[in-house]
Design a protein around this motif. Structure first.
Motif, PDB file in Angstrom:
ATOM      1  N   LEU A 235      36.235  28.838  31.483  1.00  0.00           N
ATOM      2  CA  LEU A 235      36.523  30.213  31.859  1.00  0.00           C
ATOM      3  C   LEU A 235      35.391  30.700  32.751  1.00  0.00           C
ATOM      4  O   LEU A 235      34.237  30.644  32.363  1.00  0.00           O
ATOM      5  CB  LEU A 235      36.624  31.088  30.610  1.00  0.00           C
ATOM      6  N   SER A 236      35.713  31.179  33.959  1.00  0.00           N
ATOM      7  CA  SER A 236      34.699  31.626  34.915  1.00  0.00           C
ATOM      8  C   SER A 236      34.978  33.052  35.355  1.00  0.00           C
ATOM      9  O   SER A 236      36.065  33.350  35.852  1.00  0.00           O
ATOM     10  CB  SER A 236      34.671  30.711  36.146  1.00  0.00           C
ATOM     11  N   VAL A 237      33.976  33.922  35.157  1.00  0.00           N
ATOM     12  CA  VAL A 237      34.062  35.278  35.687  1.00  0.00           C
ATOM     13  C   VAL A 237      33.171  35.305  36.920  1.00  0.00           C
ATOM     14  O   VAL A 237      31.946  35.167  36.828  1.00  0.00           O
ATOM     15  CB  VAL A 237      33.599  36.323  34.666  1.00  0.00           C
ATOM     16  N   ARG A 238      33.793  35.475  38.099  1.00  0.00           N
ATOM     17  CA  ARG A 238      33.085  35.326  39.361  1.00  0.00           C
ATOM     18  C   ARG A 238      33.117  36.635  40.134  1.00  0.00           C
ATOM     19  O   ARG A 238      33.594  37.664  39.645  1.00  0.00           O
ATOM     20  CB  ARG A 238      33.721  34.200  40.185  1.00  0.00           C
ATOM     21  N   GLU A 239      32.620  36.565  41.348  1.00  0.00           N
ATOM     22  CA  GLU A 239      32.606  37.750  42.207  1.00  0.00           C
ATOM     23  C   GLU A 239      33.998  38.121  42.704  1.00  0.00           C
ATOM     24  O   GLU A 239      34.218  39.254  43.149  1.00  0.00           O
ATOM     25  CB  GLU A 239      31.665  37.523  43.395  1.00  0.00           C
ATOM     26  N   ASP A 240      34.945  37.172  42.622  1.00  0.00           N
ATOM     27  CA  ASP A 240      36.296  37.425  43.122  1.00  0.00           C
ATOM     28  C   ASP A 240      37.349  37.437  42.020  1.00  0.00           C
ATOM     29  O   ASP A 240      38.545  37.383  42.296  1.00  0.00           O
ATOM     30  CB  ASP A 240      36.673  36.390  44.187  1.00  0.00           C
ATOM     31  N   GLY A 241      36.924  37.495  40.754  1.00  0.00           N
ATOM     32  CA  GLY A 241      37.884  37.565  39.657  1.00  0.00           C
ATOM     33  C   GLY A 241      37.542  36.610  38.529  1.00  0.00           C
ATOM     34  O   GLY A 241      36.488  35.977  38.523  1.00  0.00           O
ATOM     35  N   THR A 242      38.456  36.512  37.566  1.00  0.00           N
ATOM     36  CA  THR A 242      38.284  35.643  36.407  1.00  0.00           C
ATOM     37  C   THR A 242      39.272  34.492  36.499  1.00  0.00           C
ATOM     38  O   THR A 242      40.462  34.701  36.774  1.00  0.00           O
ATOM     39  CB  THR A 242      38.505  36.420  35.102  1.00  0.00           C
ATOM     40  N   PHE A 243      38.803  33.270  36.235  1.00  0.00           N
ATOM     41  CA  PHE A 243      39.602  32.066  36.423  1.00  0.00           C
ATOM     42  C   PHE A 243      39.498  31.154  35.203  1.00  0.00           C
ATOM     43  O   PHE A 243      38.477  31.122  34.525  1.00  0.00           O
ATOM     44  CB  PHE A 243      39.125  31.301  37.663  1.00  0.00           C
ATOM     45  N   MET A 244      40.574  30.420  34.935  1.00  0.00           N
ATOM     46  CA  MET A 244      40.562  29.358  33.940  1.00  0.00           C
ATOM     47  C   MET A 244      40.822  28.051  34.657  1.00  0.00           C
ATOM     48  O   MET A 244      41.902  27.842  35.211  1.00  0.00           O
ATOM     49  CB  MET A 244      41.625  29.595  32.865  1.00  0.00           C
ATOM     50  N   ASP A 245      39.806  27.201  34.714  1.00  0.00           N
ATOM     51  CA  ASP A 245      39.887  25.933  35.452  1.00  0.00           C
ATOM     52  C   ASP A 245      40.368  26.146  36.886  1.00  0.00           C
ATOM     53  O   ASP A 245      41.181  25.391  37.421  1.00  0.00           O
ATOM     54  CB  ASP A 245      40.810  24.943  34.735  1.00  0.00           C
ATOM     55  N   GLY A 246      39.864  27.208  37.499  1.00  0.00           N
ATOM     56  CA  GLY A 246      40.181  27.477  38.898  1.00  0.00           C
ATOM     57  C   GLY A 246      41.431  28.285  39.136  1.00  0.00           C
ATOM     58  O   GLY A 246      41.681  28.705  40.270  1.00  0.00           O
ATOM     59  N   LEU A 247      42.246  28.504  38.096  1.00  0.00           N
ATOM     60  CA  LEU A 247      43.464  29.304  38.238  1.00  0.00           C
ATOM     61  C   LEU A 247      43.175  30.740  37.804  1.00  0.00           C
ATOM     62  O   LEU A 247      42.629  30.965  36.718  1.00  0.00           O
ATOM     63  CB  LEU A 247      44.591  28.714  37.396  1.00  0.00           C
ATOM     64  N   LYS A 248      43.549  31.694  38.613  1.00  0.00           N
ATOM     65  CA  LYS A 248      43.178  33.084  38.356  1.00  0.00           C
ATOM     66  C   LYS A 248      43.873  33.645  37.126  1.00  0.00           C
ATOM     67  O   LYS A 248      45.090  33.530  36.970  1.00  0.00           O
ATOM     68  CB  LYS A 248      43.500  33.946  39.577  1.00  0.00           C
ATOM     69  N   LEU A 249      43.068  34.271  36.254  1.00  0.00           N
ATOM     70  CA  LEU A 249      43.577  34.939  35.063  1.00  0.00           C
ATOM     71  C   LEU A 249      43.690  36.439  35.263  1.00  0.00           C
ATOM     72  O   LEU A 249      44.624  37.070  34.784  1.00  0.00           O
ATOM     73  CB  LEU A 249      42.667  34.674  33.858  1.00  0.00           C
ATOM     74  N   SER A 250      42.690  37.028  35.929  1.00  0.00           N
ATOM     75  CA  SER A 250      42.677  38.481  36.089  1.00  0.00           C
ATOM     76  C   SER A 250      41.797  38.857  37.274  1.00  0.00           C
ATOM     77  O   SER A 250      41.123  38.011  37.875  1.00  0.00           O
ATOM     78  CB  SER A 250      42.155  39.158  34.820  1.00  0.00           C
ATOM     79  N   ASP A 251      41.772  40.148  37.594  1.00  0.00           N
ATOM     80  CA  ASP A 251      40.950  40.664  38.685  1.00  0.00           C
ATOM     81  C   ASP A 251      39.575  41.126  38.204  1.00  0.00           C
ATOM     82  O   ASP A 251      38.801  41.676  38.991  1.00  0.00           O
ATOM     83  CB  ASP A 251      41.657  41.839  39.360  1.00  0.00           C
ATOM     84  N   VAL A 252      39.249  40.918  36.923  1.00  0.00           N
ATOM     85  CA  VAL A 252      37.940  41.324  36.401  1.00  0.00           C
ATOM     86  C   VAL A 252      36.859  40.474  37.066  1.00  0.00           C
ATOM     87  O   VAL A 252      36.922  39.243  37.066  1.00  0.00           O
ATOM     88  CB  VAL A 252      37.878  41.163  34.875  1.00  0.00           C
ATOM     89  N   THR A 253      35.853  41.126  37.642  1.00  0.00           N
ATOM     90  CA  THR A 253      34.775  40.434  38.342  1.00  0.00           C
ATOM     91  C   THR A 253      33.478  40.495  37.541  1.00  0.00           C
ATOM     92  O   THR A 253      33.358  41.250  36.566  1.00  0.00           O
ATOM     93  CB  THR A 253      34.529  41.058  39.722  1.00  0.00           C
ATOM     94  N   ALA A 254      32.485  39.712  37.979  1.00  0.00           N
ATOM     95  CA  ALA A 254      31.172  39.737  37.332  1.00  0.00           C
ATOM     96  C   ALA A 254      30.556  41.131  37.398  1.00  0.00           C
ATOM     97  O   ALA A 254      29.886  41.577  36.461  1.00  0.00           O
ATOM     98  CB  ALA A 254      30.252  38.708  37.974  1.00  0.00           C
ATOM     99  N   ALA A 255      30.793  41.837  38.503  1.00  0.00           N
ATOM    100  CA  ALA A 255      30.258  43.198  38.636  1.00  0.00           C
ATOM    101  C   ALA A 255      30.861  44.128  37.590  1.00  0.00           C
ATOM    102  O   ALA A 255      30.195  45.046  37.095  1.00  0.00           O
ATOM    103  CB  ALA A 255      30.525  43.736  40.040  1.00  0.00           C
ATOM    104  N   ASP A 256      32.133  43.878  37.217  1.00  0.00           N
ATOM    105  CA  ASP A 256      32.791  44.713  36.215  1.00  0.00           C
ATOM    106  C   ASP A 256      32.142  44.561  34.840  1.00  0.00           C
ATOM    107  O   ASP A 256      32.243  45.464  34.002  1.00  0.00           O
ATOM    108  CB  ASP A 256      34.275  44.363  36.112  1.00  0.00           C
ATOM    109  N   LEU A 257      31.491  43.423  34.598  1.00  0.00           N
ATOM    110  CA  LEU A 257      30.833  43.213  33.301  1.00  0.00           C
ATOM    111  C   LEU A 257      29.585  44.079  33.168  1.00  0.00           C
ATOM    112  O   LEU A 257      29.167  44.417  32.061  1.00  0.00           O
ATOM    113  CB  LEU A 257      30.456  41.737  33.129  1.00  0.00           C
ATOM    114  N   GLY A 258      28.962  44.400  34.313  1.00  0.00           N
ATOM    115  CA  GLY A 258      27.792  45.265  34.294  1.00  0.00           C
ATOM    116  C   GLY A 258      26.607  44.679  33.556  1.00  0.00           C
ATOM    117  O   GLY A 258      25.899  45.393  32.842  1.00  0.00           O
ATOM    118  N   ILE A 259      26.349  43.377  33.712  1.00  0.00           N
ATOM    119  CA  ILE A 259      25.270  42.719  32.978  1.00  0.00           C
ATOM    120  C   ILE A 259      24.031  42.590  33.856  1.00  0.00           C
ATOM    121  O   ILE A 259      24.078  41.982  34.924  1.00  0.00           O
ATOM    122  CB  ILE A 259      25.697  41.327  32.485  1.00  0.00           C
TER     123      ILE A 259
END
Length: 326
Positions: A235-259
């Protein structure tokens, strides 16, 4: 799944040196197939196909199970991973120096709320009694290498090692998991939801709960009629969204996590919710009883399943938009 190109990983890399094995990957990418079906399409004997399957199973590319067919039992094969990334750099790159990696045993959760069927197992024995959620609070739970529950969640704490004005630009979680069926059932879909820092980053539909053949690292004492292994997923939360093995799960980005770094007062300060503090990052894995596919969760750690590894988290960070050396 990231694979360094090293001699240690030669068994896996050799799988791609055969035209037959690559063709098998193409076929199984479309649907699971039995050894007999693969042999018929490839115009090879079942014995030869079986040898290819065994090699690819040992490398972690395929999984197989014995199922009942119209003519007795048959071995059904499917892909164990959806994607691989080959890393060629032998020395840490600038990007790798702007990251840290932690490994968390599956039993080292910090919070939980589970419902039967449920249980915990170490490499040597069951921890407490099956289907009794009280044992998830037993101090021995930290030694669990395999856990499962019909509904509910487990929550882990990821250490926050950021400093100064650093903030997370990508967070990846790699783990072996499946759904939770009575015994095992490869066709037992489950909606598994993931939360980071209290933010729902996405829900993945796990196809089933896997058994029939002994997991490569599953202890011999473990009941053969129970689930044996899971699928290795990232599971990857990136700058362009959240992906599972490269397939997009959602539009949540790393910036949305606010970490950001503990004590930071910037816009990306870690959200102070019950699920996350400025000194760590919460990771919740949940199967809701009211989900469309309420199939539960099974987690496999080091010493169980097909991959001898715990939950691995990679945190990549930046400083004012630029990569920094850690």
């Amino acid at each position: 799944m990231n694979i360094p190109v090293t001699l240690t990983n030669m068994p896996l890399l050799e799988c791609f040196a055969s035209e037959t094995r690559v063709r098998m990957i193409e076929l199984l990418g479309e649907r699971p197939m039995s050894v007999g079906e693969l042999a018929e399409v490839l115009e090879l004997s079942s014995a030869i196909v079986t040898k290819h399957v065994q090699k690819m199973e040992s490398a972690g590319l395929l999984t197989s199970e014995s199922v009942t067919g119209t003519r007795g039992r048959r071995k059904l094969c499917s892909l164990a991973v959806d994607s691989l990334v080959l890393n060629f750099r032998s020395r840490p790159s600038e990007e790798q120096r702007s990251a840290y990696v932690v490994s968390i045993p599956v039993g080292q959760y910090a919070d939980h709320e589970v419902q039967p069927t449920c249980g915990l197992a170490s490499e040597k024995r069951l921890i407490g009694m099956m289907d009794d959620p009280r044992y998830f609070a037993d101090p021995q739970h930290v030694g669990a290498r395999h856990l499962w529950f019909g509904s509910g969640y487990v929550e882990y704490r990821i250490p926050n090692y950021l400093v100064g004005t650093q903030s997370v630009r990508e967070l990846a979680v790699t783990l072996e998991l499946g759904s939770e069926a009575p015994g095992y059932n490869a066709n037992w879909p489950s909606d598994i939801s993931f939360y980071l820092g209290g933010v729902h980053v996405g829900t993945w539909v796990c196809p089933g709960n896997f058994g029939g053949t002994h997991g490569l690292y599953t202890p011999e004492w473990w009941d053969e009629q129970s689930s044996q292994y899971g699928l290795l997923k990232t599971l990857s939360v990136r700058e362009d969204g959240t992906f599972m093995d490269g397939l997009k799960l959602s539009d949540v980005t790393a910036a949305d996590l606010g970490i950001s770094a503990p004590g930071s007062t910037g816009k990306q300060q870690v959200r102070k919710t019950s699920a996350s503090t400025s000194r760590d990052i919460s990771l919740r894995i949940e199967s809701r009883s009211d989900a469309a596919n309420p199939g539960g969760v099974s987690l496999f750690g080091r010493g169980f399943g097909n991959y001898d590894r715990d939950i691995e988290i990679s945190v990549k960070f930046s400083d004012n938009g630029r990569e920094v050396r850690s």
